[in-house]
Enzyme design. Sequence first.
Site, PDB file in Angstrom:
ATOM      1  N   ASP A  53       0.845  -1.203   0.000  1.00 20.75           N
ATOM      2  CA  ASP A  53       0.000   0.000   0.000  1.00 20.75           C
ATOM      3  C   ASP A  53       0.881   1.254   0.000  1.00 20.75           C
ATOM      4  O   ASP A  53       0.388   2.371  -0.137  1.00 20.75           O
ATOM      5  CB  ASP A  53      -0.996  -0.006   1.178  1.00 20.75           C
ATOM      6  CG  ASP A  53      -0.332  -0.046   2.543  1.00 20.75           C
ATOM      7  OD1 ASP A  53       0.906  -0.167   2.607  1.00 20.75           O
ATOM      8  OD2 ASP A  53      -1.063   0.056   3.548  1.00 20.75           O
ATOM      9  N   SER A  54       2.209   1.038   0.090  1.00 18.72           N
ATOM     10  CA  SER A  54       3.157   2.131  -0.133  1.00 18.72           C
ATOM     11  C   SER A  54       2.953   2.739  -1.511  1.00 18.72           C
ATOM     12  O   SER A  54       3.405   3.864  -1.759  1.00 18.72           O
ATOM     13  CB  SER A  54       4.592   1.619   0.011  1.00 18.72           C
ATOM     14  OG  SER A  54       4.791   0.470  -0.774  1.00 18.72           O
ATOM     15  N   ASP A  92      -0.939  -6.153  -0.617  1.00 21.34           N
ATOM     16  CA  ASP A  92      -1.221  -5.528   0.677  1.00 21.34           C
ATOM     17  C   ASP A  92      -2.710  -5.229   0.819  1.00 21.34           C
ATOM     18  O   ASP A  92      -3.333  -4.688  -0.098  1.00 21.34           O
ATOM     19  CB  ASP A  92      -0.461  -4.196   0.736  1.00 21.34           C
ATOM     20  CG  ASP A  92       0.326  -4.027   2.015  1.00 21.34           C
ATOM     21  OD1 ASP A  92       0.157  -4.839   2.939  1.00 21.34           O
ATOM     22  OD2 ASP A  92       1.122  -3.076   2.071  1.00 21.34           O
ATOM     23  N   LYS A 122      -1.056  -9.466   2.511  1.00 16.88           N
ATOM     24  CA  LYS A 122      -0.354  -9.008   3.725  1.00 16.88           C
ATOM     25  C   LYS A 122      -1.284  -8.120   4.544  1.00 16.88           C
ATOM     26  O   LYS A 122      -1.996  -7.269   3.993  1.00 16.88           O
ATOM     27  CB  LYS A 122       0.926  -8.249   3.367  1.00 16.88           C
ATOM     28  CG  LYS A 122       1.671  -7.738   4.607  1.00 16.88           C
ATOM     29  CD  LYS A 122       3.063  -7.217   4.282  1.00 16.88           C
ATOM     30  CE  LYS A 122       3.070  -5.808   3.765  1.00 16.88           C
ATOM     31  NZ  LYS A 122       2.502  -4.801   4.684  1.00 16.88           N
ATOM     32  N   GLU A 124      -1.491  -5.815   8.368  1.00 12.87           N
ATOM     33  CA  GLU A 124      -0.738  -5.214   9.481  1.00 12.87           C
ATOM     34  C   GLU A 124      -1.470  -5.454  10.797  1.00 12.87           C
ATOM     35  O   GLU A 124      -2.696  -5.329  10.858  1.00 12.87           O
ATOM     36  CB  GLU A 124      -0.607  -3.695   9.266  1.00 12.87           C
ATOM     37  CG  GLU A 124       0.233  -3.326   8.054  1.00 12.87           C
ATOM     38  CD  GLU A 124       0.397  -1.824   7.871  1.00 12.87           C
ATOM     39  OE1 GLU A 124      -0.014  -1.052   8.767  1.00 12.87           O
ATOM     40  OE2 GLU A 124       0.929  -1.428   6.826  1.00 12.87           O
ATOM     41  N   GLU A 191       9.001  -4.352  10.732  1.00 13.73           N
ATOM     42  CA  GLU A 191       9.411  -3.028  10.227  1.00 13.73           C
ATOM     43  C   GLU A 191       9.864  -2.133  11.380  1.00 13.73           C
ATOM     44  O   GLU A 191       9.122  -1.939  12.364  1.00 13.73           O
ATOM     45  CB  GLU A 191       8.245  -2.377   9.469  1.00 13.73           C
ATOM     46  CG  GLU A 191       8.608  -0.997   8.926  1.00 13.73           C
ATOM     47  CD  GLU A 191       7.651  -0.465   7.874  1.00 13.73           C
ATOM     48  OE1 GLU A 191       6.712  -1.188   7.461  1.00 13.73           O
ATOM     49  OE2 GLU A 191       7.844   0.695   7.462  1.00 13.73           O
TER      50      GLU A 191
HETATM   51  O1  KIV Z   1       3.544  -1.166   1.772  1.00  7.63           O
HETATM   52  C1  KIV Z   1       4.716  -1.570   1.767  1.00  7.63           C
HETATM   53  O2  KIV Z   1       5.502  -1.323   0.835  1.00  7.63           O
HETATM   54  C2  KIV Z   1       5.172  -2.353   2.902  1.00  7.63           C
HETATM   55  C3  KIV Z   1       6.621  -2.724   2.978  1.00  7.63           C
HETATM   56  C4  KIV Z   1       7.441  -1.528   3.263  1.00  7.63           C
HETATM   57  C5  KIV Z   1       6.869  -3.818   3.920  1.00  7.63           C
HETATM   58  O3  KIV Z   1       4.391  -2.682   3.748  1.00  7.63           O
END
Ligand code: KIV
Length: 280
Positions: A53-54, A92, A122, A124, A191
């Site tokens: 989600d970055s 994500d 993924k 969190e 992280e």
């Molecule tokens: O969203 C992302 O890119 C991440 C990584 C930095 C682990 O969660």
Amino acid sequence: MPYNAPQKAAAVSTTKLLDMKRKGHRITALTAYDAPTAALLNEAGVDVILVGDSVGMVKLGYESTLPVTVEEVLHHLKAVKRGNGRALLVADMPFLSYEIDAKEALRQAGRYIKEGGAGAVKLEGGIEIAPVVKELVRVNIPVMAHLGLTPQSVLRLGGYKVQGRKPQEAEKLLTDARILEAAGAFALVLECVPAKLAGEITKKIGIPTIGIGAGPDCDGQILVVDDMLGMTEASLTFVKRYAELRGQMREAVQEYCREVRNGSFPGREHSFAQAPEASA
Ligand code: KIV
């Protein structure tokens, strides 16, 4: 320009990552948000590609990851899928796509698998998301967990800060890691946690840890691809910039502007000749 998607080599699976941990083979992971970058990462032999989600901050101009939607990740996931061959493709789950209830989480994660071609998702969080992790694993959706600095909690955490420095915070992270493993997560991103703590968690759980700002003792490493290629401006302590592409790109564009303005581009070598018979 078209690009050539790489030949399918033996794909990396979640069980292969587990095997790598057991054998002490370190896992390489990077983010990607488009097909050509995914193809490049495959050519270079990266094991795991995360459509993080970055994407919201790196590509869409948001100030945090909070506004990112499932649709936005899905859009980029489909592009990455087209460029990917071998790497395990992880997508994500954005803020509020999995916290409300497990049914909603299943629906959204299911879209990543069915529509986007992801091999895993993924999430969190710690103990509070364990029931959702169990639900996803129950329907055979592999889950990568993510602890420490979890950017979707930035409002509660009061900024992007190292987590787990105090003994009770460190204890909680270890407990959460064990709970997530027991819930069925196949890997854990750590992280921005102290290196010693990351090493301890890595030793005490059976699933691979993938560090980012978590020191050298995790089972693998992940970075945002734009950071390690030097395409982003900010320089983070835990990022090693393996190239400085932003500077190179800016210089190339400046040179282009100069040449267009002074008439030296395009030259004859960039132009087409007229067919001899087309005289009119
Ligand atoms: O969203 C992302 O890119 C991440 C990584 C930095 C682990 O969660």
